[in-house]
Design a protein around this motif. Structure first.
Motif, PDB file in Angstrom:
ATOM      1  N   UNK A   1     -30.611 -42.867 -47.296  1.00  0.00           N
ATOM      2  CA  UNK A   1     -29.925 -42.147 -48.376  1.00  0.00           C
ATOM      3  C   UNK A   1     -30.736 -42.151 -49.677  1.00  0.00           C
ATOM      4  N   UNK A   2     -31.967 -42.697 -49.654  1.00  0.00           N
ATOM      5  CA  UNK A   2     -32.787 -42.748 -50.862  1.00  0.00           C
ATOM      6  C   UNK A   2     -33.343 -41.379 -51.201  1.00  0.00           C
ATOM      7  N   UNK A   3     -33.269 -41.027 -52.487  1.00  0.00           N
ATOM      8  CA  UNK A   3     -33.818 -39.756 -52.971  1.00  0.00           C
ATOM      9  C   UNK A   3     -35.343 -39.804 -52.949  1.00  0.00           C
ATOM     10  N   UNK A   4     -35.988 -38.645 -52.937  1.00  0.00           N
ATOM     11  CA  UNK A   4     -37.469 -38.633 -52.891  1.00  0.00           C
ATOM     12  C   UNK A   4     -38.110 -39.431 -54.011  1.00  0.00           C
ATOM     13  N   UNK A   5     -37.575 -39.316 -55.252  1.00  0.00           N
ATOM     14  CA  UNK A   5     -38.187 -40.030 -56.371  1.00  0.00           C
ATOM     15  C   UNK A   5     -38.034 -41.547 -56.228  1.00  0.00           C
ATOM     16  N   UNK A   6     -36.980 -41.990 -55.537  1.00  0.00           N
ATOM     17  CA  UNK A   6     -36.824 -43.421 -55.278  1.00  0.00           C
ATOM     18  C   UNK A   6     -37.863 -43.883 -54.266  1.00  0.00           C
ATOM     19  N   UNK A   7     -38.056 -43.090 -53.217  1.00  0.00           N
ATOM     20  CA  UNK A   7     -39.035 -43.444 -52.195  1.00  0.00           C
ATOM     21  C   UNK A   7     -40.450 -43.433 -52.759  1.00  0.00           C
ATOM     22  N   UNK A   8     -40.702 -42.583 -53.729  1.00  0.00           N
ATOM     23  CA  UNK A   8     -42.039 -42.516 -54.343  1.00  0.00           C
ATOM     24  C   UNK A   8     -42.220 -43.573 -55.427  1.00  0.00           C
ATOM     25  N   UNK A   9     -41.121 -44.173 -55.875  1.00  0.00           N
ATOM     26  CA  UNK A   9     -41.214 -45.133 -56.971  1.00  0.00           C
ATOM     27  C   UNK A   9     -41.479 -44.471 -58.301  1.00  0.00           C
ATOM     28  N   UNK A  10     -41.015 -43.241 -58.452  1.00  0.00           N
ATOM     29  CA  UNK A  10     -41.266 -42.478 -59.685  1.00  0.00           C
ATOM     30  C   UNK A  10     -39.947 -42.167 -60.377  1.00  0.00           C
ATOM     31  N   UNK A  11     -39.223 -43.220 -60.778  1.00  0.00           N
ATOM     32  CA  UNK A  11     -37.906 -43.039 -61.382  1.00  0.00           C
ATOM     33  C   UNK A  11     -38.029 -43.160 -62.896  1.00  0.00           C
ATOM     34  N   UNK A  12     -37.382 -42.257 -63.577  1.00  0.00           N
ATOM     35  CA  UNK A  12     -37.233 -42.376 -65.026  1.00  0.00           C
ATOM     36  C   UNK A  12     -35.984 -43.209 -65.289  1.00  0.00           C
ATOM     37  N   UNK A  13     -36.156 -44.306 -65.991  1.00  0.00           N
ATOM     38  CA  UNK A  13     -35.033 -45.237 -66.173  1.00  0.00           C
ATOM     39  C   UNK A  13     -34.101 -44.740 -67.274  1.00  0.00           C
ATOM     40  N   UNK A  14     -33.570 -43.544 -67.047  1.00  0.00           N
ATOM     41  CA  UNK A  14     -32.553 -42.955 -67.902  1.00  0.00           C
ATOM     42  C   UNK A  14     -31.297 -42.736 -67.072  1.00  0.00           C
ATOM     43  N   UNK A  15     -30.164 -42.688 -67.735  1.00  0.00           N
ATOM     44  CA  UNK A  15     -28.903 -42.570 -67.001  1.00  0.00           C
ATOM     45  C   UNK A  15     -28.862 -41.314 -66.145  1.00  0.00           C
ATOM     46  N   UNK A  16     -29.342 -40.185 -66.670  1.00  0.00           N
ATOM     47  CA  UNK A  16     -29.291 -38.935 -65.898  1.00  0.00           C
ATOM     48  C   UNK A  16     -30.096 -39.044 -64.608  1.00  0.00           C
ATOM     49  N   UNK A  17     -31.221 -39.757 -64.651  1.00  0.00           N
ATOM     50  CA  UNK A  17     -32.058 -39.896 -63.456  1.00  0.00           C
ATOM     51  C   UNK A  17     -31.313 -40.654 -62.359  1.00  0.00           C
ATOM     52  N   UNK A  18     -30.589 -41.701 -62.735  1.00  0.00           N
ATOM     53  CA  UNK A  18     -29.850 -42.469 -61.732  1.00  0.00           C
ATOM     54  C   UNK A  18     -28.640 -41.693 -61.207  1.00  0.00           C
ATOM     55  N   UNK A  19     -28.043 -40.870 -62.049  1.00  0.00           N
ATOM     56  CA  UNK A  19     -26.916 -40.063 -61.582  1.00  0.00           C
ATOM     57  C   UNK A  19     -27.387 -39.008 -60.587  1.00  0.00           C
ATOM     58  N   UNK A  20     -28.580 -38.460 -60.783  1.00  0.00           N
ATOM     59  CA  UNK A  20     -29.115 -37.462 -59.839  1.00  0.00           C
ATOM     60  C   UNK A  20     -29.431 -38.104 -58.485  1.00  0.00           C
ATOM     61  N   UNK A  21     -29.790 -39.400 -58.500  1.00  0.00           N
ATOM     62  CA  UNK A  21     -30.011 -40.108 -57.235  1.00  0.00           C
ATOM     63  C   UNK A  21     -28.702 -40.196 -56.452  1.00  0.00           C
ATOM     64  N   UNK A  22     -27.594 -40.472 -57.145  1.00  0.00           N
ATOM     65  CA  UNK A  22     -26.284 -40.482 -56.485  1.00  0.00           C
ATOM     66  C   UNK A  22     -25.959 -39.114 -55.894  1.00  0.00           C
ATOM     67  N   UNK A  23     -26.313 -38.043 -56.611  1.00  0.00           N
ATOM     68  CA  UNK A  23     -25.965 -36.695 -56.142  1.00  0.00           C
ATOM     69  C   UNK A  23     -26.784 -36.303 -54.907  1.00  0.00           C
ATOM     70  N   UNK A  24     -28.025 -36.791 -54.813  1.00  0.00           N
ATOM     71  CA  UNK A  24     -28.800 -36.556 -53.592  1.00  0.00           C
ATOM     72  C   UNK A  24     -28.073 -37.156 -52.386  1.00  0.00           C
ATOM     73  N   UNK A  25     -27.608 -38.391 -52.537  1.00  0.00           N
ATOM     74  CA  UNK A  25     -26.878 -39.045 -51.446  1.00  0.00           C
ATOM     75  C   UNK A  25     -25.553 -38.344 -51.184  1.00  0.00           C
ATOM     76  N   UNK A  26     -24.930 -37.799 -52.219  1.00  0.00           N
ATOM     77  CA  UNK A  26     -23.671 -37.076 -52.031  1.00  0.00           C
ATOM     78  C   UNK A  26     -23.878 -35.861 -51.130  1.00  0.00           C
ATOM     79  N   UNK A  27     -25.012 -35.164 -51.291  1.00  0.00           N
ATOM     80  CA  UNK A  27     -25.307 -34.022 -50.421  1.00  0.00           C
ATOM     81  C   UNK A  27     -25.407 -34.440 -48.965  1.00  0.00           C
ATOM     82  N   UNK A  28     -26.000 -35.611 -48.683  1.00  0.00           N
ATOM     83  CA  UNK A  28     -26.111 -36.089 -47.308  1.00  0.00           C
ATOM     84  C   UNK A  28     -24.738 -36.445 -46.732  1.00  0.00           C
ATOM     85  N   UNK A  29     -23.863 -37.006 -47.550  1.00  0.00           N
ATOM     86  CA  UNK A  29     -22.520 -37.347 -47.076  1.00  0.00           C
ATOM     87  C   UNK A  29     -21.727 -36.072 -46.778  1.00  0.00           C
TER      88      UNK A  29
END
Length: 588
Positions: free
Chosen positions: A441-469
């Motif tokens: 369920x990891x988003x591409x940017x998580x797998x690449x280790x290229x995350x911007x440590x801002x709240x919006x970036x972490x919320x978009x990671x949740x939305x990637x997983x939401x699409x898979x669910x």
């Protein structure tokens, strides 16, 4: 002399060990000095040339062991050789009580130097040998052991209290009573103070509906959980004082048991529902109602602490968030356990439900919409109210079908916040690791280790997983215009059931694969909208992904929100499964 009795009994009846044991215990009762004197008397007796004149005394004699074989020789008179130690002569009796309550004599005869004798002419004892339940007495007159008795001592009640004693007692009792009342008052004041100041996660549980912190299920009056509202925003419903049950099977969704940090809730563990690296999940009973207890070992304290923090946030109550009851600590040191108590939902997780059941289009709409509303509530910031501070933005960071629970009416609620991160306004997110969660369920940017440590970036990671669910949900829908395939996890066809991190990186980042959308799914207009929505959620470009509020709005705009009062049309019966998730940390 006792030694002589022991030797004689063993010689005559070697199997009668009970009497031998009793005699040996009596010998141990003699003080050491008396035993030495008795030994000297035996020595004088055995030496005829000692020059001492022999003197004789008599005692009643009886040997129970001899009576077994010869009734004529078991009793009589024993003449004791005393030499000059006349003052050492004693007669003794040993007896007990049978099971019928009758007196049974075991031994009578002479004994030397027993200083425990309390009577001259009467063989009387005041105590019983507790180990053998036998009575022993001795006396020092001829044949004084013919009659024997047990006379228990009566405790002296002591002098009667005088009037002055009564006065002192009353004064002491009055002083203690006043002091006790003072202490109780102080304790109550302190309790009330702590109750008002303690963190919200230790507050008594308010009543609520739907099993997820407020709201009323099945279209009841009050705060509605009906999906036809179409507002597209999630608000925290007000607390309700009523406690009721979910529809469907009478499974309870709220519980009146509540507590504070000062004591444990009356929780009784019933059955283990799941085990994992996080510990164990139990079905339990609290105040007569079913609850779920997630038990964390000491090694997983951080996950428990994060969940405790999240559930303690102001205004953190929503019908699509798992209803929280309390946290507890049990044991100490290496045996310590951390408990998280929540409402119990017998349908279990969405993943477990889809393994055993297909879902109708109405079920898909209900689950998808309520799941999106719960995620929207997590992601949004609520302003401060008159009674509570503002609710900060929360990123789940381990969103998956295992962490979405189904209530009895097939509405969803989100659980397991052990990896969540809270974004307080004006504060940095703190020291956090970017690559956490479940691999598939990891988003591409998580797998690449290229995350911007801002709240919006972490919320978009949740939305990637939401699409898979959403894809998992759609793949088991009966409205897809073809045979419904068996349940599969996202990317299970591409990388199998247990992919490594490299496998997922190759599939998601390098090849940019996504779960397959079948062509016949698009023949249904509602499924076509849902398919387009999930594609926009798992977009490779994180900034192009939909927000949770947009998903709620889109589902509402396309009328994908049937009334909660509509009955579910699932094809199979529900199987009982777990209520919370497997471990928060990285899994396949």
């Amino acid at each position: 002399m006792l030694l002589q009795y022991c030797y004689r009994i063993v010689a005559s009846n070697g199997s009668n060990m009970l009497v031998l044991i009793v005699l040996c215990q009596l010998m141990l009762l003699l003080p050491p000095s008396a035993a030495v004197i008795a030994e000297k008397a035996d020595n004088h007796y055995s030496s005829a040339s000692g020059g001492y004149e022999s003197m004789v005394a008599k005692c009643d004699s009886y040997d129970h062991s001899s009576c077994v074989y010869n009734q004529t020789k078991c009793n009589g008179t024993e003449y004791c050789d005393l030499h000059k130690y006349k003052e050492l002569y004693r007669c003794f009796a040993l007896w007990g009580n049978t099971t019928e309550g009758k007196v049974e004599v075991i031994l009578k005869g002479c004994i030397y130097s027993d200083q425990t004798c309390i009577s001259k002419g009467e063989c009387v004892t005041h105590k019983m040998e507790m180990e053998t339940s036998h009575f022993y007495c001795c006396c020092y007159e001829d044949n004084c052991n013919r009659e024997f008795s047990w006379q228990p001592l009566v405790e002296d009640p002591g002098p009667k209290p005088t009037d002055s004693d009564n006065g002192v007692g009353l004064m002491v009792m009055g002083t203690l009573g006043t002091l006790s009342i003072f202490v109780v008052v102080i304790a109550l004041v302190f309790y009330c103070y702590r109750r008002n100041k303690m963190p919200p996660y230790f507050r008594p549980l308010p009543g609520g509906g739907g099993g997820c912190g407020g709201g009323v299920a099945n279209g009841s009056s009050g705060t509605s959980n009906n999906l036809s509202s179409g507002t597209g925003t999630s608000t925290a419903p007000a607390d309700s004082s009523a406690s009721h049950q979910q529809s469907g099977g009478g499974h309870t969704t709220t519980t009146p048991c509540g507590g504070t940090v000062t004591h444990h809730l009356p929780v009784q563990l019933v059955e283990v529902k799941a085990k994992g690296r996080f510990g164990a999940l139990w079905l339990a009973i609290c105040a007569g109602e079913q609850v779920a207890v997630k038990i964390f070992p000491a090694s997983d304290y951080n996950s428990w602490d994060i969940e405790k923090e999240v559930y303690g946030l102001p205004q953190f109550r929503h019908r699509n968030i798992l209803e929280f009851i309390g946290v507890e600590k049990h044991g100490e040191n290496i045996l310590v356990e951390y408990w998280l108590i929540s409402s119990y939902h017998y349908r279990g997780s969405l993943s477990d439900y889809l393994k055993s059941n297909v879902v109708s289009w109405a079920d898909v709409c209900r689950i998808a919409h309520t799941m999106a509303e719960g995620l929207c509530f997590l992601h949004e910031e609520l302003p401060a109210s008159k009674s509570e501070a503002a609710k900060p933005v929360i990123a789940h960071r381990d969103f998956k079908s295992k962490n979405v629970l189904l209530k009895a009416d097939l509405t969803a609620c989100i659980a397991d916040f052990g990896l969540a991160i809270v974004f307080y306004q004006g504060q940095p997110p703190g020291d956090t690791h970017g690559q956490v969660g479940t691999r598939r369920y990891m988003a591409p940017e998580v797998l690449e280790g290229a995350i911007s440590f801002q709240s919006d970036a972490f919320l978009r990671i949740d939305m990637y997983a939401c699409g898979l669910v959403l894809w998992e949900l759609l793949s088991r829908c009966t409205a897809q215009g073809g045979p419904v395939p068996d349940y599969k996890l996202p990317f299970e066809e591409e990388v199998g059931c247990h992919p490594t991190l490299d496998d997922i990186q190759e599939c998601v980042v390098v090849q940019k694969c996504r779960p397959a959308i079948k062509k016949h799914w698009l023949k249904h207009p509602g499924l076509e909208v849902l398919a387009a929505t999930m594609e926009e959620c798992w977009d490779h470009d994180s900034e192009a992904r939909l927000t949770a509020a947009c998903v709620v709005e889109r589902l509402s705009a396309h009328n994908l929100q049937p009334s909660l009062s509509q009955q579910s049309n699932t094809a199979n019966t529900t199987t009982t499964s777990t209520t919370t998730t497997t471990n928060n940390t990285t899994t396949t």
